[in-house]
Write a protein that holds these residues in place. Structure first.
Motif, PDB file in Angstrom:
ATOM      1  N   HIS A 445       0.810  -1.216   0.000  1.00  0.00           N
ATOM      2  CA  HIS A 445       0.000   0.000   0.000  1.00  0.00           C
ATOM      3  C   HIS A 445       0.849   1.276   0.000  1.00  0.00           C
ATOM      4  O   HIS A 445       0.498   2.273  -0.635  1.00  0.00           O
ATOM      5  N   SER A 446       1.964   1.285   0.710  1.00  0.00           N
ATOM      6  CA  SER A 446       2.761   2.524   0.796  1.00  0.00           C
ATOM      7  C   SER A 446       4.236   2.177   0.910  1.00  0.00           C
ATOM      8  O   SER A 446       4.600   1.104   1.416  1.00  0.00           O
ATOM      9  N   PHE A 447       5.059   3.082   0.413  1.00  0.00           N
ATOM     10  CA  PHE A 447       6.503   2.934   0.481  1.00  0.00           C
ATOM     11  C   PHE A 447       7.099   4.144   1.197  1.00  0.00           C
ATOM     12  O   PHE A 447       6.772   5.287   0.859  1.00  0.00           O
ATOM     13  N   PRO A 448       7.962   3.914   2.182  1.00  0.00           N
ATOM     14  CA  PRO A 448       8.630   5.064   2.811  1.00  0.00           C
ATOM     15  C   PRO A 448       9.647   5.669   1.861  1.00  0.00           C
ATOM     16  O   PRO A 448      10.215   4.972   1.002  1.00  0.00           O
ATOM     17  N   ASN A 449       9.864   6.963   1.992  1.00  0.00           N
ATOM     18  CA  ASN A 449      10.842   7.650   1.150  1.00  0.00           C
ATOM     19  C   ASN A 449      12.157   7.787   1.907  1.00  0.00           C
ATOM     20  O   ASN A 449      12.219   8.450   2.948  1.00  0.00           O
ATOM     21  N   ALA A 450      13.193   7.142   1.401  1.00  0.00           N
ATOM     22  CA  ALA A 450      14.505   7.222   2.029  1.00  0.00           C
ATOM     23  C   ALA A 450      15.002   8.664   2.027  1.00  0.00           C
ATOM     24  O   ALA A 450      14.832   9.386   1.039  1.00  0.00           O
ATOM     25  N   VAL A 451      15.618   9.084   3.129  1.00  0.00           N
ATOM     26  CA  VAL A 451      16.181  10.442   3.224  1.00  0.00           C
ATOM     27  C   VAL A 451      17.613  10.382   2.687  1.00  0.00           C
ATOM     28  O   VAL A 451      18.577  10.179   3.426  1.00  0.00           O
ATOM     29  N   ASP A 457      19.746  25.436   6.585  1.00  0.00           N
ATOM     30  CA  ASP A 457      20.125  26.746   6.050  1.00  0.00           C
ATOM     31  C   ASP A 457      21.065  27.434   7.041  1.00  0.00           C
ATOM     32  O   ASP A 457      21.384  26.898   8.109  1.00  0.00           O
ATOM     33  N   ASP A 458      21.554  28.638   6.676  1.00  0.00           N
ATOM     34  CA  ASP A 458      22.534  29.334   7.511  1.00  0.00           C
ATOM     35  C   ASP A 458      21.993  29.675   8.895  1.00  0.00           C
ATOM     36  O   ASP A 458      22.740  29.699   9.876  1.00  0.00           O
ATOM     37  N   SER A 459      20.707  29.930   8.990  1.00  0.00           N
ATOM     38  CA  SER A 459      20.117  30.286  10.282  1.00  0.00           C
ATOM     39  C   SER A 459      19.913  29.075  11.177  1.00  0.00           C
ATOM     40  O   SER A 459      19.721  29.218  12.390  1.00  0.00           O
ATOM     41  N   GLY A 460      19.933  27.879  10.596  1.00  0.00           N
ATOM     42  CA  GLY A 460      19.697  26.670  11.368  1.00  0.00           C
ATOM     43  C   GLY A 460      18.248  26.431  11.719  1.00  0.00           C
ATOM     44  O   GLY A 460      17.934  25.511  12.480  1.00  0.00           O
ATOM     45  N   THR A 461      17.335  27.219  11.167  1.00  0.00           N
ATOM     46  CA  THR A 461      15.915  27.095  11.485  1.00  0.00           C
ATOM     47  C   THR A 461      15.119  26.394  10.387  1.00  0.00           C
ATOM     48  O   THR A 461      13.938  26.130  10.576  1.00  0.00           O
ATOM     49  N   LYS A 462      15.742  26.117   9.252  1.00  0.00           N
ATOM     50  CA  LYS A 462      15.074  25.430   8.152  1.00  0.00           C
ATOM     51  C   LYS A 462      15.896  24.212   7.754  1.00  0.00           C
ATOM     52  O   LYS A 462      17.111  24.291   7.579  1.00  0.00           O
ATOM     53  N   LEU A 463      15.211  23.104   7.605  1.00  0.00           N
ATOM     54  CA  LEU A 463      15.848  21.844   7.227  1.00  0.00           C
ATOM     55  C   LEU A 463      15.206  21.342   5.941  1.00  0.00           C
ATOM     56  O   LEU A 463      14.011  21.014   5.924  1.00  0.00           O
ATOM     57  N   PHE A 464      15.997  21.297   4.854  1.00  0.00           N
ATOM     58  CA  PHE A 464      15.513  20.767   3.582  1.00  0.00           C
ATOM     59  C   PHE A 464      15.821  19.277   3.543  1.00  0.00           C
ATOM     60  O   PHE A 464      16.956  18.847   3.783  1.00  0.00           O
ATOM     61  N   VAL A 465      14.810  18.491   3.228  1.00  0.00           N
ATOM     62  CA  VAL A 465      14.924  17.030   3.215  1.00  0.00           C
ATOM     63  C   VAL A 465      14.408  16.523   1.876  1.00  0.00           C
ATOM     64  O   VAL A 465      13.367  16.976   1.389  1.00  0.00           O
ATOM     65  N   ALA A 466      15.137  15.563   1.279  1.00  0.00           N
ATOM     66  CA  ALA A 466      14.714  15.045  -0.022  1.00  0.00           C
ATOM     67  C   ALA A 466      15.191  13.611  -0.188  1.00  0.00           C
ATOM     68  O   ALA A 466      16.111  13.148   0.499  1.00  0.00           O
ATOM     69  N   GLY A 467      14.557  12.903  -1.117  1.00  0.00           N
ATOM     70  CA  GLY A 467      14.927  11.517  -1.384  1.00  0.00           C
ATOM     71  C   GLY A 467      13.949  10.873  -2.330  1.00  0.00           C
ATOM     72  O   GLY A 467      13.518  11.463  -3.314  1.00  0.00           O
ATOM     73  N   GLY A 468      13.558   9.640  -1.981  1.00  0.00           N
ATOM     74  CA  GLY A 468      12.664   8.867  -2.818  1.00  0.00           C
ATOM     75  C   GLY A 468      12.594   7.442  -2.313  1.00  0.00           C
ATOM     76  O   GLY A 468      13.160   7.100  -1.273  1.00  0.00           O
ATOM     77  N   PRO A 469      11.896   6.564  -3.036  1.00  0.00           N
ATOM     78  CA  PRO A 469      11.768   5.168  -2.586  1.00  0.00           C
ATOM     79  C   PRO A 469      13.121   4.475  -2.500  1.00  0.00           C
ATOM     80  O   PRO A 469      14.010   4.705  -3.322  1.00  0.00           O
ATOM     81  N   LEU A 470      13.271   3.612  -1.477  1.00  0.00           N
ATOM     82  CA  LEU A 470      14.556   2.952  -1.245  1.00  0.00           C
ATOM     83  C   LEU A 470      14.859   1.892  -2.296  1.00  0.00           C
ATOM     84  O   LEU A 470      16.012   1.721  -2.704  1.00  0.00           O
ATOM     85  N   CYS A 471      13.849   1.194  -2.760  1.00  0.00           N
ATOM     86  CA  CYS A 471      14.051   0.144  -3.756  1.00  0.00           C
ATOM     87  C   CYS A 471      14.568   0.746  -5.057  1.00  0.00           C
ATOM     88  O   CYS A 471      14.002   1.714  -5.587  1.00  0.00           O
TER      89      CYS A 471
END
Length: 483
Positions: A445-451, A457-471
């Protein structure tokens, strides 16, 4: 008083032209006095007088106190921020798996994908802007250094003669790195074996290093403002230099030509990692991290070894050591404030100080067996860990424990020690229901997205996260801003 009276009389007895001359000289006298006073101040400072020492003692503790206060506030924020982060997902269309990312400024992030796409994402508007890929030179002639310019848009010939264009499909861009002054960006080229350099902030092409590696580039690290090291799946590390001549040539082409062109450069050095104690076919350089204080470059290979090199104007091997957890060592980061390397493996994060004996390596369990640690980074005293199950974990290197979930009641019942830790889970993302999915995964039914990548960012207040399916056979993507 007699002196002043004589002075007035002399002045009264002088001719008008001499009186006028005296007034004209006054400013020069004043300037000489002020100049001499500046020299006197500089002399007193150079002599480190008692007055200067006392003045310094008045202000220095205040400055040090302000610095300590700022550092304490940043550390406090770094420890509390993960507990209040909220996710906002981005749509990336049909792109496949984001492998690398870096912040360009407060609102733009540059990313690289498995489908060999380089793009800039605006985190405020969600707009995606694709960046043209840089191609290899067409003529594989001999020589080294700058070979001239090639207009972007022509087809390239692969650096490995036996490897066809179809063999290169499915690799993509695994690394994006900015130089210390944030004026140059290094990443993979249209040929994943090559190194591409862009100028910032315009992202105009500068050059391509296309005669070093015979296999995909997995990692890149800048060791100075104009020198970068690339680590390849062929087991080698290439040292590249962006010279003043290359930069001048790039600037001229931008000013004179309507279509951007770029130079082609050769490697300054090419070193193989040691293969004497392991399987030579598994000595693939997977990750690099640079220690600027000691000018040392750490490298992790897929055979479970950590290698340390002196990296200034050349690459000189210092040591190689076996890691305690040697499966799926795919990510590496260096904590400048803590003088340790963090290595991600199948289920652990290992903290390594190269100057300490091997038995002193500390490892912590991610509590997600089998999915692997896919990305790791330092921010203040917090080590952020991205896993193959789509989780973000936060390890406090000072307290030597994972951050706990602030929503859990203190002292509450827990089935196992890992139940109470703070764990952020990535969103649904996008998954292509293609033939592979229909044949093998349609009943799931669902697949987790690997990070695969994350960055603050420079301020340390924003975290950009990206990836996709592990398989590896699945096609999909995920990108989100946690703030």
């Amino acid at each position: 008083m007699a002196r002043k009276t004589v002075s007035r009389k002399r002045k009264a007895g002088e001719p008008k032209d001499q009186q006028q001359l005296g007034w004209c000289q006054a400013p020069h006298k004043r300037s000489r006095v002020s100049c001499s006073s500046r020299h006197a101040q500089q002399w007193w400072c150079s002599r480190r007088s008692v007055v200067c020492a006392l003045r310094g003692r008045e202000f220095r503790p205040q400055q040090q106190h302000e610095l300590r206060l700022q550092r304490s506030l940043r550390g406090f924020a770094a420890g509390r921020l993960p507990g209040i982060l909220k996710e906002r997902e981005f749509s990336l269309g049909r792109l496949n798996k984001v492998f690398a990312s870096q912040w360009l400024n407060h609102r733009q992030v540059v990313c690289g994908t498995k489908c060999n796409t380089l793009f800039v994402a605006d985190v405020l508007t969600g707009q995606i802007t694709r960046i043209p890929m840089l191609k290899d030179r067409e003529c594989r002639g001999g020589g080294s250094g700058v070979v001239g310019t090639v207009v972007a848009g022509r087809h390239y010939h692969s650096t490995a003669g036996s490897r066809s264009r179809m063999d290169q499909q499915g690799c993509g861009i695994h690394a994006i790195e900015l130089n210390p002054s944030r004026t140059l960006l290094a990443t993979g080229g249209d040929n994943p074996n090559s190194l591409a350099i862009y100028q910032l902030p315009t992202l105009d092409p500068v050059c391509v290093g296309d005669d070093g590696h015979n296999d995909w580039i997995f990692s890149i690290a800048w060791i100075s403002d104009n020198m970068a090291v690339s680590g390849s799946r062929d087991g080698s590390m290439g040292l590249w230099e962006v010279t003043e001549e290359v930069m001048s040539q790039a600037e001229r082409s931008q000013n004179e030509e309507s279509v951007p062109s770029y130079a082609h450069i050769s490697h300054r050095a090419l070193k193989d990692i040691p293969k004497e104690y392991t399987n030579p076919y598994n000595c693939k350089v997977r990750a690099l991290a640079f220690n600027n204080n000691h000018k040392e470059l750490g490298a992790v290979s897929l055979d479970g070894y950590f290698h340390l090199w002196k990296a200034e104007h050349n690459l000189c091997k210092i040591l190689s050591t076996k890691l305690p957890h040697c499966k799926e060592n795919v990510c590496l980061a260096y904590g400048q404030d803590w003088s340790v390397y963090a290595v991600g493996s199948q289920a652990h994060v290992s903290f390594l100080d190269p100057r300490q004996p091997t038995h002193s390596i500390k490892s912590v369990n991610s509590r997600e067996r089998g999915s692997g640690i896919r990305s790791v980074s330092f921010y203040e005293h917090i080590v952020t860990v991205g896993t193959g199950q789509g989780s973000l974990l936060f390890y406090d290197i000072r307290a030597q424990r994972f951050l706990e979930n602030p929503l859990n009641p203190a002292g509450g019942y827990r089935k196992c020690p890992g139940d109470g830790i703070l764990k952020l889970t990535t969103g649904k993302g996008w998954l292509n229901h293609d033939e592979t999915w229909r044949s093998y995964f349609s009943d799931i039914h669902s697949f987790p997205n690997a990070v695969y990548t994350h960055c603050y960012d420079d301020s340390g207040t924003k975290l950009f996260v990206a990836g996709g399916p592990l398989c590896s056979g699945l096609h999909g993507n995920y990108a989100g801003l946690w703030s």
